[in-house]
Motif scaffolding. Structure first.
Motif, PDB file in Angstrom:
ATOM      1  N   PHE A   1       0.838  -1.202   0.000  1.00 55.90           N
ATOM      2  CA  PHE A   1       0.000   0.000   0.000  1.00 55.90           C
ATOM      3  C   PHE A   1       0.873   1.254   0.000  1.00 55.90           C
ATOM      4  CE2 PHE A   1      -2.335   3.423   2.020  1.00 55.90           C
ATOM      5  CZ  PHE A   1      -3.526   3.404   1.308  1.00 55.90           C
ATOM      6  N   ILE A   2       1.941   1.249   0.816  1.00 53.42           N
ATOM      7  CA  ILE A   2       2.830   2.409   0.868  1.00 53.42           C
ATOM      8  C   ILE A   2       3.452   2.666  -0.501  1.00 53.42           C
ATOM      9  CG2 ILE A   2       5.027   3.249   1.810  1.00 53.42           C
ATOM     10  CD1 ILE A   2       4.317   1.878   4.422  1.00 53.42           C
ATOM     11  N   GLN A   3       3.865   1.591  -1.153  1.00 55.88           N
ATOM     12  CA  GLN A   3       4.532   1.735  -2.446  1.00 55.88           C
ATOM     13  C   GLN A   3       3.582   2.259  -3.522  1.00 55.88           C
ATOM     14  OE1 GLN A   3       5.823  -1.927  -4.301  1.00 55.88           O
ATOM     15  NE2 GLN A   3       7.587  -0.933  -5.201  1.00 55.88           N
ATOM     16  N   LYS A   4       2.356   1.801  -3.518  1.00 53.67           N
ATOM     17  CA  LYS A   4       1.432   2.129  -4.593  1.00 53.67           C
ATOM     18  C   LYS A   4       0.595   3.376  -4.319  1.00 53.67           C
ATOM     19  CE  LYS A   4       2.484  -1.543  -7.040  1.00 53.67           C
ATOM     20  NZ  LYS A   4       3.202  -1.440  -8.334  1.00 53.67           N
ATOM     21  N   PHE A   5       0.201   3.574  -3.059  1.00 52.06           N
ATOM     22  CA  PHE A   5      -0.836   4.577  -2.802  1.00 52.06           C
ATOM     23  C   PHE A   5      -0.519   5.537  -1.660  1.00 52.06           C
ATOM     24  CE2 PHE A   5      -2.953   0.659  -4.314  1.00 52.06           C
ATOM     25  CZ  PHE A   5      -3.450   1.132  -5.514  1.00 52.06           C
ATOM     26  N   LEU A   6       0.740   5.637  -1.232  1.00 54.27           N
ATOM     27  CA  LEU A   6       1.059   6.499  -0.095  1.00 54.27           C
ATOM     28  C   LEU A   6       0.660   7.940  -0.352  1.00 54.27           C
ATOM     29  CD1 LEU A   6       2.347   6.905   2.674  1.00 54.27           C
ATOM     30  CD2 LEU A   6       4.534   7.289   1.531  1.00 54.27           C
ATOM     31  N   THR A   7       0.944   8.451  -1.533  1.00 54.17           N
ATOM     32  CA  THR A   7       0.649   9.854  -1.833  1.00 54.17           C
ATOM     33  C   THR A   7      -0.698  10.037  -2.543  1.00 54.17           C
ATOM     34  OG1 THR A   7       1.882   9.690  -3.919  1.00 54.17           O
ATOM     35  CG2 THR A   7       3.099  10.421  -1.976  1.00 54.17           C
ATOM     36  N   ARG A   8      -1.414   8.955  -2.774  1.00 52.14           N
ATOM     37  CA  ARG A   8      -2.714   9.067  -3.447  1.00 52.14           C
ATOM     38  C   ARG A   8      -3.677   7.988  -2.926  1.00 52.14           C
ATOM     39  NH1 ARG A   8      -1.885   5.363  -7.887  1.00 52.14           N
ATOM     40  NH2 ARG A   8       0.317   4.806  -8.029  1.00 52.14           N
ATOM     41  N   PRO A   9      -3.964   7.982  -1.634  1.00 52.68           N
ATOM     42  CA  PRO A   9      -4.857   6.941  -1.072  1.00 52.68           C
ATOM     43  C   PRO A   9      -6.263   6.980  -1.639  1.00 52.68           C
ATOM     44  CG  PRO A   9      -4.452   8.697   0.526  1.00 52.68           C
ATOM     45  CD  PRO A   9      -3.511   8.924  -0.613  1.00 52.68           C
ATOM     46  N   MET A  10      -6.679   8.148  -2.130  1.00 56.51           N
ATOM     47  CA  MET A  10      -8.029   8.245  -2.702  1.00 56.51           C
ATOM     48  C   MET A  10      -8.168   7.355  -3.923  1.00 56.51           C
ATOM     49  SD  MET A  10     -10.898   9.599  -2.093  1.00 56.51           S
ATOM     50  CE  MET A  10     -12.439  10.131  -2.782  1.00 56.51           C
TER      51      MET A  10
ATOM     52  N   VAL B   1      -6.466  13.784   3.458  1.00 58.98           N
ATOM     53  CA  VAL B   1      -6.167  14.845   4.416  1.00 58.98           C
ATOM     54  C   VAL B   1      -5.000  14.455   5.312  1.00 58.98           C
ATOM     55  CG1 VAL B   1      -7.074  16.147   6.382  1.00 58.98           C
ATOM     56  CG2 VAL B   1      -8.527  15.716   4.393  1.00 58.98           C
ATOM     57  N   LEU B   2      -4.982  13.192   5.784  1.00 53.65           N
ATOM     58  CA  LEU B   2      -3.897  12.717   6.640  1.00 53.65           C
ATOM     59  C   LEU B   2      -2.563  12.751   5.911  1.00 53.65           C
ATOM     60  CD1 LEU B   2      -5.587   9.689   8.443  1.00 53.65           C
ATOM     61  CD2 LEU B   2      -4.898  11.868   9.467  1.00 53.65           C
ATOM     62  N   MET B   3      -2.546  12.331   4.652  1.00 56.25           N
ATOM     63  CA  MET B   3      -1.304  12.338   3.894  1.00 56.25           C
ATOM     64  C   MET B   3      -0.786  13.756   3.678  1.00 56.25           C
ATOM     65  SD  MET B   3      -0.120   9.372   3.356  1.00 56.25           S
ATOM     66  CE  MET B   3      -0.697   9.074   5.042  1.00 56.25           C
ATOM     67  N   ARG B   4      -1.695  14.674   3.403  1.00 52.85           N
ATOM     68  CA  ARG B   4      -1.274  16.074   3.236  1.00 52.85           C
ATOM     69  C   ARG B   4      -0.705  16.609   4.549  1.00 52.85           C
ATOM     70  NH1 ARG B   4      -3.277  18.699  -1.364  1.00 52.85           N
ATOM     71  NH2 ARG B   4      -4.618  17.375  -2.649  1.00 52.85           N
ATOM     72  N   THR B   5      -1.370  16.267   5.670  1.00 55.74           N
ATOM     73  CA  THR B   5      -0.867  16.700   6.976  1.00 55.74           C
ATOM     74  C   THR B   5       0.494  16.091   7.264  1.00 55.74           C
ATOM     75  OG1 THR B   5      -3.145  16.874   7.786  1.00 55.74           O
ATOM     76  CG2 THR B   5      -1.398  16.798   9.438  1.00 55.74           C
ATOM     77  N   TYR B   6       0.645  14.810   6.942  1.00 52.66           N
ATOM     78  CA  TYR B   6       1.900  14.101   7.182  1.00 52.66           C
ATOM     79  C   TYR B   6       3.055  14.749   6.436  1.00 52.66           C
ATOM     80  CZ  TYR B   6       5.370  10.373   6.586  1.00 52.66           C
ATOM     81  OH  TYR B   6       6.535   9.664   6.525  1.00 52.66           O
ATOM     82  N   HIS B   7       2.866  15.016   5.160  1.00 49.94           N
ATOM     83  CA  HIS B   7       3.950  15.581   4.354  1.00 49.94           C
ATOM     84  C   HIS B   7       4.199  17.056   4.669  1.00 49.94           C
ATOM     85  CE1 HIS B   7       4.846  12.206   1.705  1.00 49.94           C
ATOM     86  NE2 HIS B   7       3.555  11.950   1.676  1.00 49.94           N
TER      87      HIS B   7
ATOM     88  N   ARG C   1       8.003  17.465   4.248  1.00 47.85           N
ATOM     89  CA  ARG C   1       8.525  16.263   3.596  1.00 47.85           C
ATOM     90  C   ARG C   1       7.976  16.191   2.177  1.00 47.85           C
ATOM     91  NH1 ARG C   1      10.236  11.034   5.447  1.00 47.85           N
ATOM     92  NH2 ARG C   1       9.800   9.410   3.929  1.00 47.85           N
ATOM     93  N   PRO C   2       8.801  16.382   1.172  1.00 45.24           N
ATOM     94  CA  PRO C   2       8.315  16.348  -0.208  1.00 45.24           C
ATOM     95  C   PRO C   2       7.971  14.930  -0.643  1.00 45.24           C
ATOM     96  CG  PRO C   2      10.688  16.522  -0.202  1.00 45.24           C
ATOM     97  CD  PRO C   2      10.256  16.620   1.238  1.00 45.24           C
ATOM     98  N   ILE C   3       7.233  14.819  -1.728  1.00 48.69           N
ATOM     99  CA  ILE C   3       6.840  13.508  -2.239  1.00 48.69           C
ATOM    100  C   ILE C   3       7.850  12.991  -3.252  1.00 48.69           C
ATOM    101  CG2 ILE C   3       4.402  13.936  -1.832  1.00 48.69           C
ATOM    102  CD1 ILE C   3       4.110  14.570  -4.807  1.00 48.69           C
TER     103      ILE C   3
END
Length: 343
Positions: A240-249, A309-315, A320-322
């Protein structure tokens, strides 16, 4: 007060010059092999051309390893001992070693003398060919075939298929990393088995080379068939991290929309039967399925929004850039700036 004292001790132990190599090994109930391990690593590194430090992380041992490690560390200038308060697991111990290591290259290995420290210089030489990570391959592995070798081969195949990083031996702890690579990797759960896959996510170039492997001479193995379920769960996490970390939607939203459309479609069909044909639909399983699909679809879509929202908050909270920059070539000069991350 104790935490402050421990931190002060750590600060005073930082070498004045940065060593070429930090050899990191987690220790858990290895009192019989501990002294030999330190001497073997020191001998191998002294015979090489690299400056070094040894970082041993005691993961809450209960067999006297903690006291022995403290004693050895007080007698040697090349050894830094990290003593954890309790047994947190190999991933936590590895992470503590990464944070303590100061070398330009970090080499990890097991603390049970099954890895050969004389392989370390060869791993580093391979790393200097331009790789970010070099993983050991126990080609002639000295472990039980049914309880260790067979599950390991199946796990290696599954991890390779799921992550796209195909290695013969994910379970080999003997690996060499560039320090900037491990500095940007946060480990949780039991993700130490997937370090090459996590490094690949960070854009690392990876190589593999055969290393020696010996039968265990002291103590007993801490691994068994019981870890299979944990490996599978961690594999799903890495996938999941590899495929969808920056785009979970993309994953939650996709299944949410599919579920909602399917539920609405079944509901429309049942409504047609009820309104135009007068059929009774109250006791049909399709009605329950339609409601469940619509509810699940809405929930998955909502999960996707929350995850975004969580991913945006995390980065953004960590700046932390993507993306990861390998190097910047300055215009009009031969200067190359190396970057591990940039904002």
């Amino acid at each position: 007060m104790e935490a402050t004292t421990s931190q002060n001790k750590r600060d005073t132990q930082v070498p004045a010059t940065v060593p070429d190599v930090s050899v990191v090994a987690p220790i858990y109930n290895e009192v019989d092999s501990l002294q030999q391990l330190v001497e073997a690593i020191a001998t191998a590194m002294q015979d090489s051309s690299f400056t070094y430090e040894i970082v041993l992380v005691d993961d809450g041992s209960r067999d006297g390893s903690t006291d022995l490690l403290r004693q050895i560390a007080q007698q040697r200038s090349d050894l830094r001992a990290v003593l954890l308060r309790r047994n947190y697991g190999q991933t936590a111990a590895m992470s503590a070693g990464f944070r303590t290591a100061t070398g330009k290259v970090v080499v990890t290995m097991d603390g049970d003398l099954q890895n050969d420290p004389t392989d370390i210089p060869h791993l580093i030489e391979k790393l200097e060919e331009g790789y970010d990570l070099v993983s050991g391959w126990r080609r002639e592995r000295q472990d039980a075939k049914v309880t260790r070798l067979l599950p390991s081969r199946i796990a290696n195949w599954m991890i390779g298929k799921a992550t796209g990083v195909r290695l013969h031996d994910y379970g080999c702890s003997l690996k060499a990393y560039r320090a900037e690579l491990v500095a940007d990797m946060n480990l949780y759960g039991e993700l130490h088995r997937f370090l090459p896959a996590l490094a690949f996510i960070e854009g690392a170039t990876i190589a593999e080379m055969p290393v020696k492997h010996y039968p265990r001479r002291f103590g007993s193995s801490k691994y068994g068939l019981g870890r299979t379920f944990r490996v599978l769960m961690d594999l799903l996490t890495v996938f999941f991290i590899q495929k969808f970390l920056t785009r979970p939607m993309h994953v939650f939203g996709f299944f949410g929309v599919i579920g909602t459309i399917a539920g609405v479609g079944i509901g429309a069909y049942l409504s047609f039967l009820k309104i135009f044909q007068g059929q009774d639909i109250g006791d049909r399983p399709l009605l329950i399925l339609a409601v469940l699909l619509m509810l699940a679809g809405v929930q998955l879509f909502s999960f996707g929004l929350l995850a975004e929202v969580l991913m945006r908050t995390y980065h953004e909270s960590q700046d932390r850039p993507i993306y990861r920059i390998r190097e910047i070539v300055e215009p009009g000069s031969n200067k190359i700036s190396n970057h591990q991350k940039t904002g």
